[in-house]
Design a protein around this motif. Structure first.
Motif, PDB file in Angstrom:
ATOM      1  N   PHE A   1       3.756 -18.637  32.760  1.00  0.00           N
ATOM      2  CA  PHE A   1       4.036 -19.559  33.867  1.00  0.00           C
ATOM      3  C   PHE A   1       4.208 -18.736  35.146  1.00  0.00           C
ATOM      4  CE2 PHE A   1       5.586 -21.633  30.019  1.00  0.00           C
ATOM      5  CZ  PHE A   1       5.060 -22.914  30.129  1.00  0.00           C
ATOM      6  N   PRO A   2       3.128 -18.143  35.653  1.00  0.00           N
ATOM      7  CA  PRO A   2       3.254 -17.226  36.796  1.00  0.00           C
ATOM      8  C   PRO A   2       3.800 -17.923  38.042  1.00  0.00           C
ATOM      9  CG  PRO A   2       0.946 -17.778  36.364  1.00  0.00           C
ATOM     10  CD  PRO A   2       1.740 -18.303  35.208  1.00  0.00           C
ATOM     11  N   GLY A   3       4.623 -17.188  38.770  1.00  0.00           N
ATOM     12  CA  GLY A   3       5.182 -17.709  40.015  1.00  0.00           C
ATOM     13  C   GLY A   3       6.272 -18.734  39.822  1.00  0.00           C
ATOM     14  N   THR A   4       6.803 -18.837  38.588  1.00  0.00           N
ATOM     15  CA  THR A   4       7.787 -19.858  38.262  1.00  0.00           C
ATOM     16  C   THR A   4       9.200 -19.282  38.271  1.00  0.00           C
ATOM     17  OG1 THR A   4       6.197 -21.020  36.869  1.00  0.00           O
ATOM     18  CG2 THR A   4       8.487 -21.510  36.486  1.00  0.00           C
ATOM     19  N   ASN A   5      10.162 -20.102  38.676  1.00  0.00           N
ATOM     20  CA  ASN A   5      11.561 -19.724  38.582  1.00  0.00           C
ATOM     21  C   ASN A   5      12.011 -19.850  37.128  1.00  0.00           C
ATOM     22  OD1 ASN A   5      14.233 -19.147  39.185  1.00  0.00           O
ATOM     23  ND2 ASN A   5      14.711 -21.245  39.758  1.00  0.00           N
ATOM     24  N   ILE A   6      12.391 -18.724  36.512  1.00  0.00           N
ATOM     25  CA  ILE A   6      12.739 -18.713  35.090  1.00  0.00           C
ATOM     26  C   ILE A   6      14.229 -18.435  34.940  1.00  0.00           C
ATOM     27  CG2 ILE A   6      12.361 -17.572  32.872  1.00  0.00           C
ATOM     28  CD1 ILE A   6       9.509 -16.939  33.911  1.00  0.00           C
ATOM     29  N   ASN A   7      14.894 -19.286  34.160  1.00  0.00           N
ATOM     30  CA  ASN A   7      16.325 -19.141  33.910  1.00  0.00           C
ATOM     31  C   ASN A   7      16.564 -19.002  32.414  1.00  0.00           C
ATOM     32  OD1 ASN A   7      17.683 -19.937  36.676  1.00  0.00           O
ATOM     33  ND2 ASN A   7      15.986 -21.358  36.334  1.00  0.00           N
ATOM     34  N   PHE A   8      17.377 -17.994  32.030  1.00  0.00           N
ATOM     35  CA  PHE A   8      17.704 -17.789  30.629  1.00  0.00           C
ATOM     36  C   PHE A   8      19.169 -18.137  30.405  1.00  0.00           C
ATOM     37  CE2 PHE A   8      18.968 -15.758  26.769  1.00  0.00           C
ATOM     38  CZ  PHE A   8      17.840 -15.797  25.962  1.00  0.00           C
ATOM     39  N   LEU A   9      19.425 -19.004  29.408  1.00  0.00           N
ATOM     40  CA  LEU A   9      20.780 -19.420  29.073  1.00  0.00           C
ATOM     41  C   LEU A   9      21.035 -19.093  27.604  1.00  0.00           C
ATOM     42  CD1 LEU A   9      19.304 -21.789  31.014  1.00  0.00           C
ATOM     43  CD2 LEU A   9      21.626 -22.665  31.001  1.00  0.00           C
ATOM     44  N   GLY A  10      21.882 -18.112  27.352  1.00  0.00           N
ATOM     45  CA  GLY A  10      22.157 -17.691  25.992  1.00  0.00           C
ATOM     46  C   GLY A  10      23.273 -18.494  25.352  1.00  0.00           C
ATOM     47  N   VAL A  11      23.149 -18.721  24.055  1.00  0.00           N
ATOM     48  CA  VAL A  11      24.203 -19.405  23.288  1.00  0.00           C
ATOM     49  C   VAL A  11      24.620 -18.513  22.133  1.00  0.00           C
ATOM     50  CG1 VAL A  11      23.297 -21.666  23.915  1.00  0.00           C
ATOM     51  CG2 VAL A  11      22.590 -20.624  21.745  1.00  0.00           C
ATOM     52  N   GLY A  12      25.755 -18.843  21.504  1.00  0.00           N
ATOM     53  CA  GLY A  12      26.236 -18.069  20.368  1.00  0.00           C
ATOM     54  C   GLY A  12      25.290 -18.135  19.189  1.00  0.00           C
ATOM     55  N   ASN A  13      25.422 -17.183  18.289  1.00  0.00           N
ATOM     56  CA  ASN A  13      24.542 -17.111  17.125  1.00  0.00           C
ATOM     57  C   ASN A  13      24.551 -18.423  16.339  1.00  0.00           C
ATOM     58  OD1 ASN A  13      24.212 -14.463  17.861  1.00  0.00           O
ATOM     59  ND2 ASN A  13      25.454 -13.624  16.201  1.00  0.00           N
ATOM     60  N   PHE A  14      23.367 -18.995  16.166  1.00  0.00           N
ATOM     61  CA  PHE A  14      23.166 -20.236  15.402  1.00  0.00           C
ATOM     62  C   PHE A  14      23.962 -21.407  15.982  1.00  0.00           C
ATOM     63  CE2 PHE A  14      23.768 -16.691  12.192  1.00  0.00           C
ATOM     64  CZ  PHE A  14      22.454 -16.276  12.226  1.00  0.00           C
ATOM     65  N   ASN A  15      24.332 -21.342  17.257  1.00  0.00           N
ATOM     66  CA  ASN A  15      25.244 -22.339  17.815  1.00  0.00           C
ATOM     67  C   ASN A  15      24.460 -23.510  18.401  1.00  0.00           C
ATOM     68  OD1 ASN A  15      27.374 -23.756  19.120  1.00  0.00           O
ATOM     69  ND2 ASN A  15      28.543 -21.853  19.165  1.00  0.00           N
ATOM     70  N   GLU A  16      24.146 -24.462  17.537  1.00  0.00           N
ATOM     71  CA  GLU A  16      23.325 -25.603  17.936  1.00  0.00           C
ATOM     72  C   GLU A  16      24.039 -26.506  18.934  1.00  0.00           C
ATOM     73  OE1 GLU A  16      22.892 -27.206  14.090  1.00  0.00           O
ATOM     74  OE2 GLU A  16      21.436 -25.704  13.420  1.00  0.00           O
ATOM     75  N   ILE A  17      25.360 -26.654  18.823  1.00  0.00           N
ATOM     76  CA  ILE A  17      26.059 -27.576  19.720  1.00  0.00           C
ATOM     77  C   ILE A  17      26.136 -27.003  21.129  1.00  0.00           C
ATOM     78  CG2 ILE A  17      28.453 -26.826  19.357  1.00  0.00           C
ATOM     79  CD1 ILE A  17      27.132 -30.480  19.448  1.00  0.00           C
ATOM     80  N   GLU A  18      26.230 -25.677  21.280  1.00  0.00           N
ATOM     81  CA  GLU A  18      26.146 -25.077  22.612  1.00  0.00           C
ATOM     82  C   GLU A  18      24.760 -25.322  23.206  1.00  0.00           C
ATOM     83  OE1 GLU A  18      29.346 -21.362  22.313  1.00  0.00           O
ATOM     84  OE2 GLU A  18      27.204 -20.945  22.608  1.00  0.00           O
ATOM     85  N   ALA A  19      23.733 -25.132  22.398  1.00  0.00           N
ATOM     86  CA  ALA A  19      22.370 -25.393  22.870  1.00  0.00           C
ATOM     87  C   ALA A  19      22.200 -26.847  23.281  1.00  0.00           C
ATOM     88  CB  ALA A  19      21.357 -25.026  21.783  1.00  0.00           C
ATOM     89  N   ALA A  20      22.805 -27.762  22.515  1.00  0.00           N
ATOM     90  CA  ALA A  20      22.712 -29.197  22.819  1.00  0.00           C
ATOM     91  C   ALA A  20      23.292 -29.512  24.194  1.00  0.00           C
ATOM     92  CB  ALA A  20      23.427 -30.005  21.746  1.00  0.00           C
ATOM     93  N   GLY A  21      24.464 -28.955  24.489  1.00  0.00           N
ATOM     94  CA  GLY A  21      25.085 -29.205  25.780  1.00  0.00           C
ATOM     95  C   GLY A  21      24.327 -28.585  26.932  1.00  0.00           C
TER      96      GLY A  21
END
Length: 264
Positions: free
Chosen positions: A26-46
């Protein structure tokens, strides 16, 4: 356009590789990385809900991965499959098992979920000249599918490619537990609950598994040092999650709270 990556593969090497690959696809795109805890599906959900809300229906892609290979991950050949859905101008590609999509289901952000099979999609894209045949086995058998498969799937969908899929009933998605999904850097605790689910009223006392808290509309209204339940900033449109907070201190430290802890 924006790209957001929500992933429990979050160390420096994994984050760097994913960010670089997304910047190439996705060239020229604003990329944001948001890390969650190991196997932490509920953090990813929020974080998925908050990312959708932050985007304000603008053109973008959100990629979500929280995919353990142990436990329920053994139910599939190589971990939980990836699905996708569209919300206005946003394409979301995500692992589908566990709690990862529970909050978008709860808040009505999803009305159709399309399930993909990795090898079927890769073979299809090889046949139409969109993927290098020499990369096939490395991708199909990869333990890092959120690097080798997910960003390509997102790119093809954003380009409007016809991707093999089958519709998955939303009834098959988990409902979220009454739990904590995030602790912010101030120690405020974000929950999966909406105000109406606890009959929220200013001044009312609410009994939880971790203590009794008084309701206030805003953090500003909470007396210094008091523990409270407030209506937080996270959520989608007019649906905002309640938070547990202490004005001036960390509620998480005071009550030993963490993501995944059930409150009722």
């Amino acid at each position: 356009m924006f790209v957001a990556i929500i992933n429990d593969c979050r160390d420096a090497d994994e984050m760097g590789r994913q960010t670089i690959r997304a910047s190439v696809l996705f060239p020229g795109t604003n990329i944001n990385f948001l890390g969650v805890g190991n196997f932490n599906e509920i953090e990813a959900a929020g974080l998925l809900v908050d990312s959708i809300d932050a985007a304000m229906d603008s053109d973008g892609v959100i990629m979500v991965n929280a995919a353990p290979r142990h436990g329920s991950g053994k139910d599939w050949d190589n971990g939980t499959p990836f699905g996708y859905f569209k919300l206005n101008n946003i394409i979301v590609v995500s692992t589908i098992a566990g709690m990862t999509l529970s909050l978008v289901k709860k808040l009505g952000c999803i009305d159709r979920l399309n399930l993909t099979d990795l090898s079927t999609v890769i073979d299809h894209c090889i046949n139409i000249g969109k993927f290098d045949k020499d990369r096939r086995d490395r991708t199909v058998f990869s333990q890092f599918r959120s690097f080798e498969y997910m960003p390509f799937l997102a790119k093809w969908l954003h380009e409007g490619q016809d991707i093999p899929h089958k519709e998955m009933s939303l009834d098959e998605l988990s409902d979220p537990p009454k739990t904590i999904w995030w602790v912010d850097n101030f120690g405020n605790v974000k929950t999966t609950l909406l105000p109406e689910e606890i009959d929220f009223e200013p001044g009312k006392k609410i009994t939880t598994k971790v203590g009794v808290f008084t309701c206030y509309n805003r953090l500003k209204d909470v007396p210094n040092g008091d523990a409270a339940i407030t209506i937080g900033s996270s959520g989608y449109k007019d649906k905002r999650f309640i938070e547990i907070t202490i004005n001036g201190r960390s509620a998480a430290k005071e009550f030993n709270l963490h993501s995944g802890m059930e409150l009722f």
